[in-house]
Design a protein around this motif. Structure first.
Motif, PDB file in Angstrom:
ATOM      1  N   PRO A 152      15.282 -10.407 -19.966  1.00 53.97           N
ATOM      2  CA  PRO A 152      13.898  -9.965 -19.812  1.00 53.97           C
ATOM      3  C   PRO A 152      13.680  -8.601 -20.457  1.00 53.97           C
ATOM      4  N   ALA A 153      12.519  -8.424 -21.060  1.00 52.65           N
ATOM      5  CA  ALA A 153      12.188  -7.139 -21.656  1.00 52.65           C
ATOM      6  C   ALA A 153      11.763  -6.131 -20.595  1.00 52.65           C
ATOM      7  N   LEU A 154      11.141  -6.637 -19.535  1.00 59.48           N
ATOM      8  CA  LEU A 154      10.626  -5.769 -18.483  1.00 59.48           C
ATOM      9  C   LEU A 154      10.565  -6.580 -17.213  1.00 59.48           C
ATOM     10  N   LYS A 155      10.926  -5.984 -16.108  1.00 59.94           N
ATOM     11  CA  LYS A 155      10.942  -6.771 -14.875  1.00 59.94           C
ATOM     12  C   LYS A 155      10.487  -5.975 -13.663  1.00 59.94           C
ATOM     13  N   ILE A 156       9.813  -6.693 -12.772  1.00 60.28           N
ATOM     14  CA  ILE A 156       9.392  -6.099 -11.502  1.00 60.28           C
ATOM     15  C   ILE A 156       9.322  -7.195 -10.459  1.00 60.28           C
ATOM     16  N   GLY A 157       9.682  -6.887  -9.258  1.00 58.01           N
ATOM     17  CA  GLY A 157       9.630  -7.878  -8.189  1.00 58.01           C
ATOM     18  C   GLY A 157      10.203  -7.317  -6.907  1.00 58.01           C
ATOM     19  N   PHE A 158      10.037  -8.085  -5.845  1.00 55.70           N
ATOM     20  CA  PHE A 158      10.521  -7.658  -4.537  1.00 55.70           C
ATOM     21  C   PHE A 158      12.034  -7.784  -4.448  1.00 55.70           C
ATOM     22  N   THR A 159      12.677  -6.712  -3.964  1.00 64.51           N
ATOM     23  CA  THR A 159      14.096  -6.783  -3.644  1.00 64.51           C
ATOM     24  C   THR A 159      14.300  -6.907  -2.142  1.00 64.51           C
ATOM     25  N   SER A 160      13.316  -6.510  -1.352  1.00 65.57           N
ATOM     26  CA  SER A 160      13.302  -6.769   0.090  1.00 65.57           C
ATOM     27  C   SER A 160      11.855  -7.040   0.481  1.00 65.57           C
ATOM     28  N   LEU A 161      11.668  -7.912   1.467  1.00 58.56           N
ATOM     29  CA  LEU A 161      10.310  -8.330   1.810  1.00 58.56           C
ATOM     30  C   LEU A 161      10.253  -8.806   3.249  1.00 58.56           C
ATOM     31  N   ASP A 162       9.289  -8.273   3.997  1.00 56.53           N
ATOM     32  CA  ASP A 162       9.024  -8.677   5.371  1.00 56.53           C
ATOM     33  C   ASP A 162       7.547  -9.048   5.450  1.00 56.53           C
ATOM     34  N   MET A 163       7.245 -10.297   5.783  1.00 56.74           N
ATOM     35  CA  MET A 163       5.858 -10.755   5.801  1.00 56.74           C
ATOM     36  C   MET A 163       5.261 -10.743   7.200  1.00 56.74           C
ATOM     37  N   THR A 164       5.570  -9.698   7.972  1.00 54.95           N
ATOM     38  CA  THR A 164       4.871  -9.446   9.227  1.00 54.95           C
ATOM     39  C   THR A 164       3.916  -8.286   9.010  1.00 54.95           C
ATOM     40  N   ALA A 165       2.888  -8.207   9.860  1.00 56.59           N
ATOM     41  CA  ALA A 165       1.843  -7.200   9.672  1.00 56.59           C
ATOM     42  C   ALA A 165       2.395  -5.790   9.891  1.00 56.59           C
ATOM     43  N   PRO A 166       2.182  -4.875   8.943  1.00 52.85           N
ATOM     44  CA  PRO A 166       2.626  -3.487   9.126  1.00 52.85           C
ATOM     45  C   PRO A 166       1.776  -2.770  10.174  1.00 52.85           C
ATOM     46  N   ASP A 167       2.236  -1.605  10.582  1.00 48.74           N
ATOM     47  CA  ASP A 167       1.489  -0.744  11.491  1.00 48.74           C
ATOM     48  C   ASP A 167       0.153  -0.381  10.853  1.00 48.74           C
ATOM     49  N   PRO A 168      -1.001  -0.649  11.521  1.00 48.71           N
ATOM     50  CA  PRO A 168      -2.309  -0.320  10.934  1.00 48.71           C
ATOM     51  C   PRO A 168      -2.457   1.146  10.559  1.00 48.71           C
ATOM     52  N   GLY A 169      -1.700   2.022  11.215  1.00 52.50           N
ATOM     53  CA  GLY A 169      -1.790   3.439  10.912  1.00 52.50           C
ATOM     54  C   GLY A 169      -1.340   3.779   9.498  1.00 52.50           C
ATOM     55  N   LEU A 170      -0.578   2.898   8.866  1.00 51.18           N
ATOM     56  CA  LEU A 170      -0.142   3.143   7.494  1.00 51.18           C
ATOM     57  C   LEU A 170      -1.302   3.156   6.512  1.00 51.18           C
ATOM     58  N   PHE A 171      -2.429   2.542   6.883  1.00 48.05           N
ATOM     59  CA  PHE A 171      -3.568   2.424   5.973  1.00 48.05           C
ATOM     60  C   PHE A 171      -4.655   3.462   6.272  1.00 48.05           C
ATOM     61  N   ARG A 172      -4.283   4.479   7.056  1.00 44.82           N
ATOM     62  CA  ARG A 172      -5.177   5.623   7.280  1.00 44.82           C
ATOM     63  C   ARG A 172      -4.523   6.856   6.661  1.00 44.82           C
ATOM     64  N   PHE A 173      -5.359   7.708   6.041  1.00 43.98           N
ATOM     65  CA  PHE A 173      -4.818   8.904   5.407  1.00 43.98           C
ATOM     66  C   PHE A 173      -5.701  10.096   5.706  1.00 43.98           C
ATOM     67  N   GLU A 174      -5.083  11.186   6.091  1.00 39.02           N
ATOM     68  CA  GLU A 174      -5.752  12.467   6.270  1.00 39.02           C
ATOM     69  C   GLU A 174      -4.996  13.496   5.439  1.00 39.02           C
ATOM     70  N   PRO A 175      -5.678  14.224   4.553  1.00 42.42           N
ATOM     71  CA  PRO A 175      -4.979  15.239   3.750  1.00 42.42           C
ATOM     72  C   PRO A 175      -4.286  16.258   4.643  1.00 42.42           C
ATOM     73  N   PRO A 176      -3.050  16.612   4.333  1.00 44.88           N
ATOM     74  CA  PRO A 176      -2.354  17.633   5.125  1.00 44.88           C
ATOM     75  C   PRO A 176      -3.067  18.980   5.036  1.00 44.88           C
ATOM     76  N   ALA A 177      -2.826  19.806   6.019  1.00 46.23           N
ATOM     77  CA  ALA A 177      -3.408  21.151   6.022  1.00 46.23           C
ATOM     78  C   ALA A 177      -2.992  21.893   4.768  1.00 46.23           C
ATOM     79  N   GLY A 178      -3.947  22.518   4.112  1.00 47.23           N
ATOM     80  CA  GLY A 178      -3.677  23.297   2.914  1.00 47.23           C
ATOM     81  C   GLY A 178      -3.705  22.503   1.624  1.00 47.23           C
ATOM     82  N   ALA A 179      -3.908  21.185   1.725  1.00 50.57           N
ATOM     83  CA  ALA A 179      -3.933  20.359   0.512  1.00 50.57           C
ATOM     84  C   ALA A 179      -5.217  20.589  -0.269  1.00 50.57           C
ATOM     85  N   LYS A 180      -5.130  20.482  -1.585  1.00 52.63           N
ATOM     86  CA  LYS A 180      -6.301  20.516  -2.447  1.00 52.63           C
ATOM     87  C   LYS A 180      -6.866  19.109  -2.515  1.00 52.63           C
TER      88      LYS A 180
END
Length: 338
Positions: A216-244
């Motif tokens: 292959p000239a270029l490759k990408i794919g899963f090397t580990s995979l879990d198909m259970t729902a992740p923690d919903p908190g992973l999809f929330r983001f708040e900039p850290p204090a002092g961030a631009k």
């Protein structure tokens, strides 16, 4: 996925790096081939196109053997550098995603909560916020499953499609779907192989092979995979204090502004060529002048940067034609776009 995005993904060549985009391609993973019920190629393709995106947590490996020159840019150019890179992905199956990419200065994290997309650069201590629906081009690496499904949908019309056995990928049973360009297609690629999850019918890995090489000239794919729902908190983001905090949303040009033209696609399927304009970049110009082949035509002057998997033609006025195609196809496409 929009057609022009599919073209960007499918080219899998130098031009994709020039545009600073993440390109996907990969061979099926190691492991004993499982015994699975036979499935017809078109039936497998249809099931992939109908499959719902699953919730998942996974590690994705990018293995690049293109031999690209060092390209300026962010996380995309890093993933296109020769060698192997890895990043983490999370998805809830409802349109929310998180991607974490190691960088030279720390880590790049992209979080999409379905309404707002954030890119956090821990090295620069900068958070870039983009509101939907204007976040196209935000720069996050694509979900391998979604990108591979887009490629299948676009290339199936100009391909011979077959199923070539089975594979075990990231601990999951998969069918090997193969798309081979029809003889009329003008492309540098020999075939695309997609490992399709036997249960969920989502792509797990995708490989692009070029003419004249078994690897292959270029490759990408899963090397580990879990198909259970992740923690919903992973999809929330708040900039850290002092961030631009920066606003990455696109705005309509004001009167008198120089508007950047839309991407245009010339051709379809394997010999699709994307013609667009890239932001002014002295670093990119230097790479083109140092490593590219000078060319000229009625459209002006430029440089060809090429690998076994694709070519890019960058013009001196900042236009670029990209494709997994021979040089003459790029030149012809550039001449068709005004």
């Amino acid at each position: 996925m929009k057609r022009r995005s599919v073209v960007l993904t499918a080219t899998a060549g130098t031009a994709a790096g020039v545009l600073g985009l993440t390109v996907l391609a990969l061979p099926a993973g190691a492991g004993a081939a499982p015994e699975l019920p036979p499935v017809a190629a078109e039936q497998l393709v249809e099931s992939v196109m109908r499959a719902d995106p699953p919730a998942l947590t996974g590690t994705v490996s990018v293995d690049n053997a293109l031999g690209l020159p060092a390209l300026p840019g962010g996380e995309a150019s890093q993933l296109l550098a020769d060698g192997t890179n890895r990043f983490q992905v999370w998805a809830d199956g409802q349109g929310r995603h998180r991607v974490s990419v190691p960088s030279h200065g720390g880590e790049l994290t992209m979080v999409d909560d379905g309404t707002t997309a954030w890119k956090w650069d821990s090295g620069e201590q900068t958070a870039t916020r983009t509101q939907h629906p204007e976040r196209a081009g935000h720069g996050a690496p694509a979900d391998p499953a979604a990108a591979a499904r887009g490629i299948i949908g676009e290339l199936r019309k100009t391909s011979e499609v077959s199923v070539d056995g089975t594979a075990s990928v990231a601990g999951r049973d998969a069918y090997e779907l193969v798309l081979t360009p029809k003889p009329t297609e003008r492309t540098l690629l020999r075939q695309v192989r997609v490992a399709v999850d036997a249960e969920k019918r989502v792509p797990l890995e995708l490989s692009v092979l070029t003419n004249g090489s078994a690897d292959p000239a270029l490759k990408i794919g899963f090397t580990s995979l879990d198909m259970t729902a992740p923690d919903p908190g992973l999809f929330r983001f708040e900039p850290p204090a002092g961030a631009k905090v920066e606003d990455g949303s696109r705005h309509a040009p004001e009167p008198g502004d120089h508007a950047v033209p839309e991407h245009q696609v010339v051709g379809e399927g394997w010999d699709s060529t994307l013609v667009t304009k890239v932001p002014e970049s002295p670093e990119l110009r230097q790479v083109a002048e140092r490593t590219g082949k000078p060319v000229s035509g009625p459209w002006g002057n430029g440089w060809i940067l090429g690998t076994a998997a694709g070519n890019a033609l960058l013009t001196s006025d900042g236009r670029v034609a990209v494709g997994a195609v021979p040089e003459q196809v790029l030149v012809a496409a550039l001449g068709e776009v005004r």
